[in-house]
Design a protein around this motif. Structure first.
Motif, PDB file in Angstrom:
ATOM      1  N   GLU A  10       0.657  -1.189   0.015  1.00 57.07           N
ATOM      2  CA  GLU A  10       0.146  -0.042   0.028  1.00 57.07           C
ATOM      3  C   GLU A  10       0.936   1.090  -0.029  1.00 57.07           C
ATOM      4  O   GLU A  10       0.587   2.266  -0.631  1.00 57.07           O
ATOM      5  N   LEU A  11       2.126   1.297   0.784  1.00 56.42           N
ATOM      6  CA  LEU A  11       2.669   2.558   0.855  1.00 56.42           C
ATOM      7  C   LEU A  11       3.292   2.542  -0.773  1.00 56.42           C
ATOM      8  O   LEU A  11       3.538   3.611  -1.191  1.00 56.42           O
ATOM      9  N   VAL A  12       4.018   1.433  -1.266  1.00 53.61           N
ATOM     10  CA  VAL A  12       4.546   1.490  -2.536  1.00 53.61           C
ATOM     11  C   VAL A  12       3.437   2.160  -3.539  1.00 53.61           C
ATOM     12  O   VAL A  12       3.716   3.094  -4.400  1.00 53.61           O
ATOM     13  N   LYS A  13       2.177   1.684  -3.455  1.00 52.45           N
ATOM     14  CA  LYS A  13       1.068   2.213  -4.345  1.00 52.45           C
ATOM     15  C   LYS A  13       0.916   3.775  -4.206  1.00 52.45           C
ATOM     16  O   LYS A  13       1.009   4.398  -4.959  1.00 52.45           O
ATOM     17  N   ARG A  14       0.936   4.553  -2.821  1.00 47.01           N
ATOM     18  CA  ARG A  14       0.812   5.820  -2.619  1.00 47.01           C
ATOM     19  C   ARG A  14       2.049   6.502  -3.030  1.00 47.01           C
ATOM     20  O   ARG A  14       1.902   7.359  -3.738  1.00 47.01           O
ATOM     21  N   ILE A  15       3.052   6.048  -3.017  1.00 48.20           N
ATOM     22  CA  ILE A  15       4.360   6.560  -3.534  1.00 48.20           C
ATOM     23  C   ILE A  15       4.305   6.623  -5.116  1.00 48.20           C
ATOM     24  O   ILE A  15       4.533   7.805  -5.712  1.00 48.20           O
ATOM     25  N   ALA A  16       4.004   5.663  -5.870  1.00 44.93           N
ATOM     26  CA  ALA A  16       3.786   5.475  -7.377  1.00 44.93           C
ATOM     27  C   ALA A  16       2.690   6.537  -7.753  1.00 44.93           C
ATOM     28  O   ALA A  16       3.041   7.070  -8.926  1.00 44.93           O
ATOM     29  N   GLN A  17       1.787   6.674  -6.850  1.00 41.75           N
ATOM     30  CA  GLN A  17       0.743   7.765  -7.251  1.00 41.75           C
ATOM     31  C   GLN A  17       1.358   9.100  -7.061  1.00 41.75           C
ATOM     32  O   GLN A  17       0.877   9.882  -7.782  1.00 41.75           O
ATOM     33  N   ASN A  18       2.447   9.502  -6.556  1.00 40.74           N
ATOM     34  CA  ASN A  18       2.741  10.719  -6.234  1.00 40.74           C
ATOM     35  C   ASN A  18       4.247  10.976  -6.695  1.00 40.74           C
ATOM     36  O   ASN A  18       4.683  12.231  -6.685  1.00 40.74           O
ATOM     37  N   ILE A  19       4.806  10.118  -7.568  1.00 35.61           N
ATOM     38  CA  ILE A  19       6.154  10.465  -8.183  1.00 35.61           C
ATOM     39  C   ILE A  19       5.969  10.322  -9.696  1.00 35.61           C
ATOM     40  O   ILE A  19       5.206   9.248 -10.032  1.00 35.61           O
ATOM     41  N   ASN A  20       6.916  10.843 -10.319  1.00 36.97           N
ATOM     42  CA  ASN A  20       6.989  10.435 -11.621  1.00 36.97           C
ATOM     43  C   ASN A  20       8.265  10.034 -12.259  1.00 36.97           C
ATOM     44  O   ASN A  20       8.422  10.238 -13.292  1.00 36.97           O
ATOM     45  N   LEU A  38       4.720  -6.186  -5.550  1.00 38.47           N
ATOM     46  CA  LEU A  38       5.165  -4.917  -5.570  1.00 38.47           C
ATOM     47  C   LEU A  38       5.038  -4.130  -6.983  1.00 38.47           C
ATOM     48  O   LEU A  38       4.901  -2.943  -7.112  1.00 38.47           O
ATOM     49  N   LEU A  39       5.299  -4.814  -8.047  1.00 38.13           N
ATOM     50  CA  LEU A  39       5.332  -4.375  -9.321  1.00 38.13           C
ATOM     51  C   LEU A  39       3.846  -3.797  -9.791  1.00 38.13           C
ATOM     52  O   LEU A  39       3.656  -2.769 -10.287  1.00 38.13           O
ATOM     53  N   ASN A  40       2.850  -4.554  -9.339  1.00 35.05           N
ATOM     54  CA  ASN A  40       1.356  -4.185  -9.515  1.00 35.05           C
ATOM     55  C   ASN A  40       1.143  -3.090  -8.567  1.00 35.05           C
ATOM     56  O   ASN A  40       0.020  -2.197  -9.050  1.00 35.05           O
ATOM     57  N   ALA A  41       1.722  -2.734  -7.579  1.00 35.12           N
ATOM     58  CA  ALA A  41       1.469  -1.527  -6.729  1.00 35.12           C
ATOM     59  C   ALA A  41       2.187  -0.505  -7.277  1.00 35.12           C
ATOM     60  O   ALA A  41       2.078   0.632  -6.866  1.00 35.12           O
ATOM     61  N   GLY A  42       3.068  -0.576  -8.400  1.00 34.79           N
ATOM     62  CA  GLY A  42       3.725   0.641  -8.922  1.00 34.79           C
ATOM     63  C   GLY A  42       5.223   0.733  -9.065  1.00 34.79           C
ATOM     64  O   GLY A  42       5.889   1.398  -9.556  1.00 34.79           O
TER      65      GLY A  42
END
Length: 166
Positions: A10-20, A38-42
Motif C-alpha cells: 500500500e505504501l508503494v502504491k501511494r508513492i507511485a501515485q505521487n512521483i513520476n 510490488l510491481l502491481n503496486a507501482g
C-alpha cells in the motif's frame, strides 16, 4: 528488512501515485509473488540482498519471470583484512564471500544492476568506496550504483568519473 517485515504494498502504491520517476523497492522480498505484488503496486524494479544470497536461485527465478532489467542485486560490503566481503542483514552479518565474486555470480544469474553499499563508508560523508566500485563497474556488463559515503558534490563527481559508477 532486518526486522523480517514485508514491504508494504500500500505504501508503494501511494508513492507511485505521487512521483513520476522510476523507483526500486527492496526489503523482505523472498519470492516471485512478493515481486508481483510490488510491481502491481507501482514499483519499477525490485532489490534483493540477503534472501538472494541465502538462495541464489531466487535471482534466476526473478529474472526469468520479470526480466533482468527488473532485478537489482543489493550488496552490502565491507573492507577487512585486505578484501571486500559480502555482509547480510543490513550490513550486520559477515560472510566469507568476496564481493567481486558474488557480484559476478549475481549478474550471471540474471541481476540487471548492482546496488553496492560500502559499510566502511556509509554515513561517513567522506566519499564513496571508489576502488571496489570501479572494480565492479569496469568488470561487469550491468550498471553499478554506488551507495554509502557521499558528503559533497565532489564525491559524486569522483564516483562517476573515477569509479565509473552509473
Amino acid at each position: 528488512t532486518n526486522e523480517r517485515r514485508k514491504t508494504l504494498a500500500e505504501l508503494v502504491k501511494r508513492i507511485a501515485q505521487n512521483i513520476n520517476i522510476p523507483f526500486t523497492v527492496g526489503g523482505g522480498i523472498v519470492s516471485i509473488e512478493d515481486v508481483r505484488v510490488l510491481l502491481n503496486a507501482g514499483a519499477d524494479k525490485i532489490s534483493v540482498n540477503t534472501a538472494a544470497f541465502k538462495r541464489p536461485e531466487l535471482i534466476n527465478e526473478l529474472a526469468k519471470e520479470f526480466g533482468s532489467q527488473c532485478v537489482v542485486l543489493a550488496i552490502d560490503t565491507k573492507f577487512e583484512a585486505g578484501n571486500w566481503y559480502v555482509y547480510l542483514n543490513g550490513g550486520r552479518v559477515k560472510t566469507e564471500t568476496l564481493t567481486a565474486g558474488w557480484a559476478c555470480e549475481g549478474v550471471e544469474r540474471g541481476a540487471g544492476e548492482i546496488l553496492l553499499t560500502s559499510m566502511n563508508n556509509d554515513g561517513t560523508k567522506k566519499g564513496f568506496a571508489l576502488d571496489i566500485t570501479e572494480q565492479l563497474a569496469t568488470s561487469l556488463n550491468v550498471p553499478v550504483i554506488a551507495s554509502g559515503g557521499a558528503g559533497t558534490m565532489e564525491h559524486f563527481v569522483e564516483v562517476f568519473t573515477k569509479a565509473k559508477a552509473d
